[in-house]
Design a protein around this motif. Structure first.
Motif, PDB file in Angstrom:
ATOM      1  N   PRO A 194       5.397   0.804  -0.006  1.00 12.92           N
ATOM      2  CA  PRO A 194       6.101   1.830   0.772  1.00 12.92           C
ATOM      3  C   PRO A 194       7.612   1.619   0.756  1.00 12.92           C
ATOM      4  O   PRO A 194       8.104   0.514   0.522  1.00 12.92           O
ATOM      5  N   ALA A 247       2.403  15.051   3.188  1.00 10.35           N
ATOM      6  CA  ALA A 247       1.996  13.725   3.656  1.00 10.35           C
ATOM      7  C   ALA A 247       0.487  13.528   3.601  1.00 10.35           C
ATOM      8  O   ALA A 247       0.001  12.466   3.192  1.00 10.35           O
ATOM      9  N   TYR A 250      -0.649  12.975   0.019  1.00  3.71           N
ATOM     10  CA  TYR A 250      -0.243  11.648  -0.445  1.00  3.71           C
ATOM     11  C   TYR A 250      -1.106  10.557   0.175  1.00  3.71           C
ATOM     12  O   TYR A 250      -1.526   9.609  -0.505  1.00  3.71           O
ATOM     13  N   LEU A 251      -1.377  10.672   1.472  1.00  2.00           N
ATOM     14  CA  LEU A 251      -2.159   9.645   2.154  1.00  2.00           C
ATOM     15  C   LEU A 251      -3.571   9.556   1.598  1.00  2.00           C
ATOM     16  O   LEU A 251      -4.121   8.464   1.431  1.00  2.00           O
ATOM     17  N   THR A 256       2.222   6.735   0.378  1.00  4.05           N
ATOM     18  CA  THR A 256       2.946   7.238   1.538  1.00  4.05           C
ATOM     19  C   THR A 256       4.440   7.153   1.301  1.00  4.05           C
ATOM     20  O   THR A 256       4.924   6.298   0.551  1.00  4.05           O
ATOM     21  N   CYS A 263       7.781   2.893  10.681  1.00  2.00           N
ATOM     22  CA  CYS A 263       6.395   2.556  11.027  1.00  2.00           C
ATOM     23  C   CYS A 263       6.347   1.335  11.961  1.00  2.00           C
ATOM     24  O   CYS A 263       5.593   1.315  12.942  1.00  2.00           O
ATOM     25  N   PRO A 270       1.507   2.373   7.257  1.00  2.00           N
ATOM     26  CA  PRO A 270       1.169   3.645   6.589  1.00  2.00           C
ATOM     27  C   PRO A 270      -0.319   3.812   6.311  1.00  2.00           C
ATOM     28  O   PRO A 270      -0.840   4.926   6.367  1.00  2.00           O
TER      29      PRO A 270
END
Length: 359
Positions: A194, A247, A250-251, A256, A263, A270
């Motif tokens: 990330p 999002a 992507y997740l 992420t 976070c 993530p």
């Protein structure tokens, strides 16, 4: 003799009448000549909605394949521009509608650049290994170098590169900006962890979205210190809003764009987002920065009226952030899954702002 001011005012009235009629038709208040039933709804950006919007009678001026990038010998340019137009319409329908409202001489160059951005972004979706990623990005870099360095006798076989090559011959496009956009996408595609901070995420948005805005300004001859400063902020706002929009996708793919520092601020990782159902606090932080860049783009620089239409991509960012706020920054909510706002709302506001030379 009728004054130009009067003619313009009458034209605005006709546009407003057309807008109101279209709005009524979209809501099902009148279906005359529409071929739509009473159950017609516009609540998402599906392909069916796109087809319905195309037939709403807006008189959308389609991006021309010949105007704005005229060539002494076609050499397949018309087919290349048709391909670019279809690609933008399929992948970036909002930008397709926006581009259709621009001056005829602006449409073809911007369609070509938007298609280039789509192709570069799609590399990581199709290449499954790191070696294939690097090879495909290298191919695009080599093709861009050839487009900027070779004579007119060289012919590109890839349709997007053919259109971009013709654009390079006729307009002042910075090779540095194209290469930086490719490098930013390649760095992101090869990333295995990330992003560390919000600053890194902003740099990614600057390297991808802002560079594309810079090139659009250059292609239209509207690149100045003021417009590029505004484009820098607007590009970051677009990039951050796209991170929020995509999002969920992507997740689910195990990737992420939410920064680690944000976070950690809320005590999550993530990978926990899908388990915890909604990263509302983290989404709020990203949306807050996106809104700050959008406001900065609109207030820090005075943009000439001629350049204002090129900044109307800000409208989709504004509508999405407003919808996200109403959903309490829940990117998993049903309303956000449908796009957050109605296509008709976008069309009406786009038409109104283009008419008033606002963004």
């Amino acid at each position: 003799m009728v004054s130009q001011a009067l003619l313009r005012r009458q034209g605005q009235c006709f546009i407003l009448q057309d807008t109101c009629l279209t709005f009524r038709r979209a809501l099902g208040l009148t279906n005359k000549g529409m071929g739509l039933g009473e159950d017609f709804k516009v609540d998402s950006w599906s392909q069916e909605d796109c087809r319905r919007v195309d037939g709403m009678g807006w008189g959308l001026r389609q991006p021309s394949c010949s105007r704005g990038m005229a060539s002494s010998s076609d050499g397949g340019l018309k087919e290349a521009m048709t391909y670019c137009q279809r690609l933008v319409k399929e992948k970036e329908y909002e930008n397709y509608l926006w581009c259709s409202q621009l001056k005829p001489e602006y449409r073809a160059p911007i369609i070509a650049l938007r298609a280039l951005g789509i192709e570069i972004q799609a590399v990581q979706e199709h290449a499954r290994t790191e070696m294939l990623l690097m090879m495909r990005y290298q191919w695009w870099k080599d093709s861009v170098r050839k487009a900027f360095e070779v004579t007119q006798s060289y012919e590109m076989s890839q349709p997007v590169m053919k259109a971009v090559s013709e654009l390079v011959r006729q307009a002042t496009i910075s090779k540095y900006r194209v290469m930086r956009m490719i490098d930013a996408h390649e760095t992101d595609a090869l990333r295995t962890s990330p992003m560390v901070s919000m600053g890194e995420l902003e740099d990614y948005a600057e390297g991808t979205c802002s560079q594309l805005l810079y090139m659009q300004l250059e292609a239209c001859g509207l690149a100045t210190a003021a417009t590029e400063h505004a484009a820098s902020h607007l590009g970051k706002a677009i990039g951050l809003s796209q991170v929020l929009r995509n999002a969920v996708v992507y997740l689910k793919k195990g990737k992420t764009y939410f920064p680690e520092d944000i976070c950690k601020k809320y005590g999550v990782t993530p990978t926990e987002f899908l388990v915890n159902d909604s990263p509302s606090d983290v989404a709020f932080e990203v949306a807050k920065v996106a809104k700050a860049h959008l406001d900065a783009a609109r207030t820090h620089e005075v943009i000439e009226p001629e350049a204002a239409p090129l900044f109307n991509q800000a409208l989709s960012v504004e509508l999405y952030l407003n919808a996200l706020e109403k959903a309490n920054f829940d990117i998993f909510s049903a309303s956000m899954h449908r796009g957050g706002y109605l296509p008709v709302e976008y069309l009406i506001k786009l038409k109104w702002r283009m008419m008033r030379e606002e963004w």
